[in-house]
Design an enzyme around this catalytic site. Structure first.
Site, PDB file in Angstrom:
ATOM      1  N   ILE A 108       0.350  -3.524  -3.042  1.00 50.61           N
ATOM      2  CA  ILE A 108       1.258  -4.676  -3.066  1.00 50.61           C
ATOM      3  C   ILE A 108       0.513  -5.956  -3.433  1.00 50.61           C
ATOM      4  O   ILE A 108       0.895  -6.668  -4.360  1.00 50.61           O
ATOM      5  CB  ILE A 108       1.965  -4.844  -1.705  1.00 50.61           C
ATOM      6  CG1 ILE A 108       2.669  -3.541  -1.307  1.00 50.61           C
ATOM      7  CG2 ILE A 108       2.955  -6.008  -1.772  1.00 50.61           C
ATOM      8  CD1 ILE A 108       3.759  -3.089  -2.248  1.00 50.61           C
ATOM      9  N   ASP A 156       2.189  -4.696   5.465  1.00 53.16           N
ATOM     10  CA  ASP A 156       1.964  -5.478   6.683  1.00 53.16           C
ATOM     11  C   ASP A 156       1.374  -4.662   7.830  1.00 53.16           C
ATOM     12  O   ASP A 156       1.063  -5.215   8.889  1.00 53.16           O
ATOM     13  CB  ASP A 156       3.266  -6.139   7.143  1.00 53.16           C
ATOM     14  CG  ASP A 156       3.584  -7.402   6.355  1.00 53.16           C
ATOM     15  OD1 ASP A 156       2.715  -7.857   5.584  1.00 53.16           O
ATOM     16  OD2 ASP A 156       4.696  -7.941   6.516  1.00 53.16           O
ATOM     17  N   VAL A 185      10.558  -8.760  -2.329  1.00 54.43           N
ATOM     18  CA  VAL A 185      11.382  -9.078  -1.163  1.00 54.43           C
ATOM     19  C   VAL A 185      11.909 -10.503  -1.265  1.00 54.43           C
ATOM     20  O   VAL A 185      13.106 -10.764  -1.128  1.00 54.43           O
ATOM     21  CB  VAL A 185      10.576  -8.897   0.138  1.00 54.43           C
ATOM     22  CG1 VAL A 185      11.361  -9.431   1.333  1.00 54.43           C
ATOM     23  CG2 VAL A 185      10.233  -7.426   0.348  1.00 54.43           C
ATOM     24  N   ARG A 193       5.347 -19.872   2.650  1.00 54.62           N
ATOM     25  CA  ARG A 193       5.918 -19.359   1.400  1.00 54.62           C
ATOM     26  C   ARG A 193       7.418 -19.120   1.543  1.00 54.62           C
ATOM     27  O   ARG A 193       8.158 -19.167   0.569  1.00 54.62           O
ATOM     28  CB  ARG A 193       5.188 -18.088   0.954  1.00 54.62           C
ATOM     29  CG  ARG A 193       5.550 -16.838   1.716  1.00 54.62           C
ATOM     30  CD  ARG A 193       4.781 -15.632   1.193  1.00 54.62           C
ATOM     31  NE  ARG A 193       5.259 -14.391   1.770  1.00 54.62           N
ATOM     32  CZ  ARG A 193       4.954 -13.949   2.975  1.00 54.62           C
ATOM     33  NH1 ARG A 193       4.168 -14.677   3.765  1.00 54.62           N
ATOM     34  NH2 ARG A 193       5.421 -12.798   3.417  1.00 54.62           N
ATOM     35  N   LYS A 250       9.877  -6.670 -11.200  1.00 52.00           N
ATOM     36  CA  LYS A 250       9.159  -5.889 -10.193  1.00 52.00           C
ATOM     37  C   LYS A 250       9.860  -6.083  -8.859  1.00 52.00           C
ATOM     38  O   LYS A 250      10.563  -7.080  -8.646  1.00 52.00           O
ATOM     39  CB  LYS A 250       7.692  -6.318 -10.105  1.00 52.00           C
ATOM     40  CG  LYS A 250       7.473  -7.767  -9.713  1.00 52.00           C
ATOM     41  CD  LYS A 250       5.981  -8.100  -9.598  1.00 52.00           C
ATOM     42  CE  LYS A 250       5.363  -7.421  -8.391  1.00 52.00           C
ATOM     43  NZ  LYS A 250       3.965  -7.875  -8.157  1.00 52.00           N
ATOM     44  N   VAL A 251       9.660  -5.136  -7.965  1.00 51.88           N
ATOM     45  CA  VAL A 251      10.308  -5.219  -6.658  1.00 51.88           C
ATOM     46  C   VAL A 251       9.715  -6.390  -5.886  1.00 51.88           C
ATOM     47  O   VAL A 251       8.498  -6.488  -5.718  1.00 51.88           O
ATOM     48  CB  VAL A 251      10.119  -3.907  -5.870  1.00 51.88           C
ATOM     49  CG1 VAL A 251      10.719  -4.044  -4.476  1.00 51.88           C
ATOM     50  CG2 VAL A 251      10.766  -2.745  -6.611  1.00 51.88           C
ATOM     51  N   LYS A 276      10.535 -11.287  12.574  1.00 49.63           N
ATOM     52  CA  LYS A 276      10.277 -12.564  11.914  1.00 49.63           C
ATOM     53  C   LYS A 276      10.798 -12.570  10.484  1.00 49.63           C
ATOM     54  O   LYS A 276      11.412 -13.543  10.026  1.00 49.63           O
ATOM     55  CB  LYS A 276       8.772 -12.849  11.896  1.00 49.63           C
ATOM     56  CG  LYS A 276       8.418 -14.172  11.220  1.00 49.63           C
ATOM     57  CD  LYS A 276       6.953 -14.298  10.885  1.00 49.63           C
ATOM     58  CE  LYS A 276       6.676 -13.801   9.491  1.00 49.63           C
ATOM     59  NZ  LYS A 276       5.425 -14.343   8.906  1.00 49.63           N
ATOM     60  N   ASN A 277      10.571 -11.478   9.775  1.00 46.21           N
ATOM     61  CA  ASN A 277      10.936 -11.438   8.362  1.00 46.21           C
ATOM     62  C   ASN A 277      12.434 -11.304   8.131  1.00 46.21           C
ATOM     63  O   ASN A 277      12.900 -11.399   6.993  1.00 46.21           O
ATOM     64  CB  ASN A 277      10.183 -10.305   7.657  1.00 46.21           C
ATOM     65  CG  ASN A 277       8.700 -10.602   7.537  1.00 46.21           C
ATOM     66  OD1 ASN A 277       8.286 -11.764   7.535  1.00 46.21           O
ATOM     67  ND2 ASN A 277       7.887  -9.565   7.467  1.00 46.21           N
ATOM     68  N   CYS A 312       0.224 -17.354   3.856  1.00 49.65           N
ATOM     69  CA  CYS A 312      -1.069 -16.685   3.967  1.00 49.65           C
ATOM     70  C   CYS A 312      -1.788 -16.675   2.619  1.00 49.65           C
ATOM     71  O   CYS A 312      -1.163 -16.567   1.572  1.00 49.65           O
ATOM     72  CB  CYS A 312      -0.895 -15.238   4.436  1.00 49.65           C
ATOM     73  SG  CYS A 312      -0.444 -15.069   6.170  1.00 49.65           S
TER      74      CYS A 312
END
EC number: 2.5.1.7
Length: 421
Positions: A330, A308, A166, A94, A163-164, A22-23, A118
């Protein structure tokens, strides 16, 4: 709304084919907006998040064709700033923030609702907006909306993320592939799904190097072509079913997996006592141990242990022989499933970002409520190991990230069924 009834106490045994990630699917679908040519995407999971994203693209003027199950063709040759992405869908996803960059690149202006998703911590969009501004975009926040415009073609930049992230890494990559000149991105997220997006963009004609590393270099091109691309398998889904085998002392074969993407999960499961064997290039067998050993887990960006999978492993540790410590690094509010696990007899204490999990011999069935995507599946997993019947409510969360979960579990002899509320 619907619920899932789970009758626990049965070891799972069978075979499961892992769906597309999905991601990876969501940003690759959005990437179709970067070209006027057709992008054919294979191994697309049938999920509500995917359906919602396709609906958003349709509202922007993209032609969406369902070629066959798991394959879609997207053609964005008729997009317009006069189209308006539906607020109700944008606000609940999101991932919808990703349409900003390609629409801005193609149209020069865009206005969308602030994204949702979420209810996990402060999933802010400031890193996305900082990247867009660095590329030359003008951004205005108007109550629940984002308005953006760019008077000329975006320009290449040297940019280091504070910051990291995705999501922000994906936004910056989409900007850079059509920007004028060279872009160097530092402190990028290194998740496999980002690499998958980059490989798809490269197949469309993008000039990208450093794929899969923290430092990505991109030379912008004037336009991208169409392509035919297959999405990688979902490492989070695979990790979830590995936990299903471990928590029920079962034995499951998983097909369509990429071993290196599962390294952190496999390491932890082996430490817990599970036996994992590689069968061929993309299959493995996991067999759960009779006694589950406790673990210390810290979530961190890839290649470390993924946030996750935190909730799923917490369910597993709730019946481990000893005390486990799980640290969520996270998100600051990703322990909402804890209160539901406690209803089932779990012994868990939250101290700031740490969850101290003292294993119990057996969980018991209960009525529990899913609060987000991964929490929902963690409660199903807990129910599989519990004595009696567990009812997990608000299972619409599950539909966002797991394709045919009930059917896949049933194929492994799980006693699960979906019922209307």
């Amino acid at each position: 709304m619907s619920s899932i009834l789970v009758e626990g106490g049965k070891s799972l045994r069978g075979e499961i084919n892992i769906s597309g990630a999905k991601n990876a699917a969501l940003p690759i679908i959005v990437a179709s907006l970067l070209s006027s040519k057709t992008l054919v995407i294979n191994n697309v999971p049938q999920l509500s998040d995917v359906s919602d994203m396709l609906f958003i693209l349709k509202s922007c003027g993209v032609h969406v064709e369902i070629v066959e199950s798991g394959t879609i063709a997207l053609t964005a040759n008729n997009i317009s700033c006069h189209f308006s992405p539906p607020c109700n869908i944008v606000k609940k996803m999101r991932a919808s923030i990703w349409i900003l960059a390609p629409l801005l690149l193609r149209l020069g202006q865009v206005r969308i609702a602030l994204p949702g998703g979420c209810a996990i911590g402060q999933r802010r969009i400031d890193l996305h907006l900082a990247a867009l501004k660095a590329f030359g975009a003008n951004i205005q926040l108007e109550e629940d909306y984002i308005s953006a415009n760019c008077s000329s073609r975006m320009h290449g930049i040297s940019f280091k993320f504070d910051k990291v992230s995705v999501g922000a890494t994906i936004t910056a990559i989409m900007c850079a592939v059509l920007a004028n000149g060279s872009t160097k991105l530092a402190n990028c997220a290194q998740e496999p799904e980002i690499a998958d997006l980059c490989y798809c963009l490269r197949k469309m004609g993008a000039n990208i190097t450093g794929i899969g590393t923290a430092n990505i270099s991109i030379i912008g091109v004037k336009e991208l072509n169409g392509a035919n691309y297959s999405i990688i398998p979902d490492r989070i889904e695979a990790g979830t079913y590995m936990v299903a085998a471990a928590i029920t002392q079962g034995k499951i074969k998983l097909n369509n997996v990429i071993f290196k993407h599962l390294k952190s999960a496999i390491t932890k499961l082996r430490l817990s006592g599970a036996i994992i064997q590689y069968q061929n290039e993309n299959s493995l067998i996991i067999e759960g141990a009779n006694i589950i050993k406790p673990l210390n887990i810290q979530t961190n960006p890839y290649p470390n242990f993924p946030t996750d999978l935190q909730a799923q492993f917490m369910s597993l540790m709730s019946i481990a022989d000893g005390v486990s410590i799980i640290t969520e690094n996270i998100y600051e509010n990703r322990y909402m499933h804890v209160f539901e696990l406690i209803k089932m007899g779990a012994n868990i204490v939250i101290q700031s970002r740490e969850a101290i999990v003292t294993g119990v011999k057996k969980l018991h069935g209960a009525d529990v409520i899913a609060t987000d995507l991964r929490a929902s599946v963690s409660l199903v997993l807990a129910g599989l190991s519990a004595a009696g019947i567990t009812r997990v409510k608000r299972m619409h969360h599950l539909d966002r990230g797991y394709e045919s979960l009930v059917e896949k579990l049933q194929n492994c002899n799980a006693r699960v069924q979906r019922i209307p509320d």
